[in-house]
Design a protein around this motif. Structure first.
Motif, short mmCIF file in Angstrom:
data_model
loop_
_atom_site.label_atom_id
_atom_site.label_comp_id
_atom_site.label_asym_id
_atom_site.label_seq_id
_atom_site.Cartn_x
_atom_site.Cartn_y
_atom_site.Cartn_z
N MET A 1 0.82 -1.22 0.00
CA MET A 1 0.00 0.00 0.00
C MET A 1 0.85 1.27 0.00
SD MET A 1 -2.95 -1.04 2.76
CE MET A 1 -3.50 0.66 2.90
N VAL A 2 2.09 1.17 0.43
CA VAL A 2 2.94 2.36 0.59
C VAL A 2 3.10 3.15 -0.70
CG1 VAL A 2 5.28 3.14 1.09
CG2 VAL A 2 4.15 1.52 2.61
N PRO A 3 3.42 2.52 -1.87
CA PRO A 3 3.57 3.33 -3.10
C PRO A 3 2.31 4.10 -3.47
CG PRO A 3 4.52 1.15 -3.40
CD PRO A 3 3.77 1.11 -2.12
N GLY A 4 1.16 3.47 -3.34
CA GLY A 4 -0.09 4.17 -3.66
C GLY A 4 -0.36 5.32 -2.71
N ILE A 5 -0.10 5.10 -1.41
CA ILE A 5 -0.30 6.17 -0.43
C ILE A 5 0.63 7.34 -0.70
CG2 ILE A 5 -0.11 6.76 2.01
CD1 ILE A 5 -1.00 3.92 2.66
N LEU A 6 1.89 7.04 -0.99
CA LEU A 6 2.86 8.10 -1.29
C LEU A 6 2.46 8.87 -2.54
CD1 LEU A 6 6.27 6.36 -0.52
CD2 LEU A 6 5.09 8.10 0.83
N TYR A 7 1.96 8.15 -3.55
CA TYR A 7 1.54 8.82 -4.79
C TYR A 7 0.46 9.86 -4.50
CZ TYR A 7 -1.08 9.54 -9.10
OH TYR A 7 -1.76 10.10 -10.14
N TYR A 8 -0.58 9.46 -3.75
CA TYR A 8 -1.67 10.39 -3.48
C TYR A 8 -1.23 11.52 -2.55
CZ TYR A 8 -5.22 7.70 -5.88
OH TYR A 8 -5.96 7.08 -6.86
N LEU A 9 -0.34 11.22 -1.61
CA LEU A 9 0.14 12.27 -0.73
C LEU A 9 0.95 13.32 -1.49
CD1 LEU A 9 1.26 10.32 2.48
CD2 LEU A 9 -0.66 11.89 2.26
N ILE A 10 1.85 12.86 -2.35
CA ILE A 10 2.77 13.77 -3.04
C ILE A 10 2.09 14.53 -4.16
CG2 ILE A 10 4.88 13.89 -4.43
CD1 ILE A 10 5.90 11.47 -2.86
N TYR A 11 1.26 13.84 -4.95
CA TYR A 11 0.72 14.46 -6.15
C TYR A 11 -0.73 14.93 -6.02
CZ TYR A 11 4.85 12.54 -8.42
OH TYR A 11 6.14 12.25 -8.75
N HIS A 12 -1.41 14.60 -4.93
CA HIS A 12 -2.80 15.00 -4.79
C HIS A 12 -3.07 15.84 -3.54
CE1 HIS A 12 -4.51 12.62 -8.15
NE2 HIS A 12 -3.49 11.83 -7.91
N TYR A 13 -2.42 15.52 -2.44
CA TYR A 13 -2.71 16.23 -1.20
C TYR A 13 -1.74 17.37 -0.92
CZ TYR A 13 -6.25 12.80 0.01
OH TYR A 13 -7.38 12.04 0.01
N VAL A 14 -0.47 17.14 -1.11
CA VAL A 14 0.51 18.21 -0.90
C VAL A 14 0.24 19.41 -1.82
CG1 VAL A 14 2.94 18.83 -1.04
CG2 VAL A 14 2.28 16.65 -0.02
N PRO A 15 -0.07 19.21 -3.12
CA PRO A 15 -0.36 20.38 -3.98
C PRO A 15 -1.58 21.17 -3.57
CG PRO A 15 0.20 18.47 -5.33
CD PRO A 15 0.02 17.97 -3.92
#
Length: 318
Positions: free
Chosen positions: A35-49
């Motif tokens: 699950m870590v890669p998917g969570i990191l993807y959404y955190l970096i590219y969807h939530y942080v922006p």
């Protein structure tokens, strides 16, 4: 034997041993790792922006950045809503999105139903490949194909109409034909890809339902109506809800490539307008305000559509 009896006694007495959080974490450790890669993807590219949403409430200056730009409150939103172009932009955006929703979803379902009825495996794979292929073409290539057919004065179809004495056809620069052109090219490009989702749903339908329907005397059309369509209803409603959430996203890339000055009155949408304001004029605050507005409208529509889907017997998103 004694251990099993003790566990049984604990369960029967209502005091079953529950594994601790650490035990569960260790037991399912590999699932959490995946699950870590998917969570990191959404955190970096969807939530942080999402931090950039503050630009919508600032008079953003590229040199000063987010932290140094002055706050202006709701002024950017007022500039959008009070713009004389806003009503026409909203109309064009909503109409194009509704056309895609109404005319773009049924071809996906129909193609999936037809492919599902084909019993010759090689023929089914061939048709699926041919219909899925356009999905990989960029809109630049699609526009190039359309231009070779409908270019004013030199296109293949344009020349044919002129030689037959039927007059000139300017599909790319005609306001009355611009929206149908966008919808037709979108259907041609995305139908094969959209059918894959329905084919997956059709594969999950229990074949015993078809056997039971056949025993009851149902023909293929009756099986389609009473077994197949109810089997894909939830998937269809899910896709409708998701598309309603993007009702203000009318397909920027396609519209921007096909757009020209002669069809601005029917083809200029919110995304192309904010592109000109944000990139060409370097005014980032107003496009950010439009982005916030679109997100709020999409969120409200998803909530409403999900509630309606559940009320009429659908499963909804959650």
């Amino acid at each position: 034997m004694l251990k099993g009896s003790a566990q049984t006694a604990d369960v029967s007495s209502g005091y079953a041993h529950k594994p601790s959080f650490g035990t569960k974490l260790w037991r399912y450790r590999w699932l959490y790792v995946f699950m870590v890669p998917g969570i990191l993807y959404y955190l970096i590219y969807h939530y942080v922006p999402m931090f950039g949403l503050v630009v919508a409430f600032q008079d953003y200056n590229l040199m000063k950045g987010v932290t140094g730009s002055p706050w202006v409150g709701w002024d950017n939103f007022k500039a959008v809503f009070e713009s004389p172009d806003f009503p026409q932009l909203m109309k064009n955006t909503v109409l194009l999105s509704l056309y895609r929703l109404v005319f773009g979803m049924l071809p996906d379902l129909l193609l999936a139903l037809m492919l599902n009825e084909i019993r010759v495996r090689w023929f089914k794979k061939t048709i699926q490949t041919l219909t899925y292929g356009p999905h990989f073409l960029s809109w630049i290539i699609v526009y190039g194909i359309m231009f070779s057919f409908f270019a004013p004065g030199s296109g293949l179809v344009t020349t044919f109409f002129r030689d037959m004495g039927w007059g000139d056809i300017d599909a790319l620069t005609n306001s009355g034909l611009f929206r149908p052109m966008l919808v037709m090219t979108d259907i041609w490009k995305s139908t094969g890809y959209g059918a894959i989702i329905y084919l997956a749903a059709l594969a999950n339908i229990n074949h015993e339902q078809y056997e039971a329907a056949a025993i009851d005397g149902a023909n293929r059309w009756s099986q389609l109506w009473y077994v197949t369509l109810p089997g894909v209803r939830d998937v269809f409603m899910l896709l409708v809800i998701l598309r309603l959430g993007g009702i203000l996203d009318a397909g920027f890339e396609q519209v921007y490539i096909f757009l020209n000055v002669r069809v601005y009155d029917v083809g200029d949408i919110l995304d192309t307008w904010i592109f000109r304001r944000g990139i060409e004029e370097m005014n980032y605050s107003v496009p950010a305000a439009v982005g916030v507005f679109k997100s709020v409208i999409g969120f409200v529509l998803v909530l409403g559509a999900n509630k309606l889907a559940k009320r009429f017997g659908g499963s909804g998103i959650w």
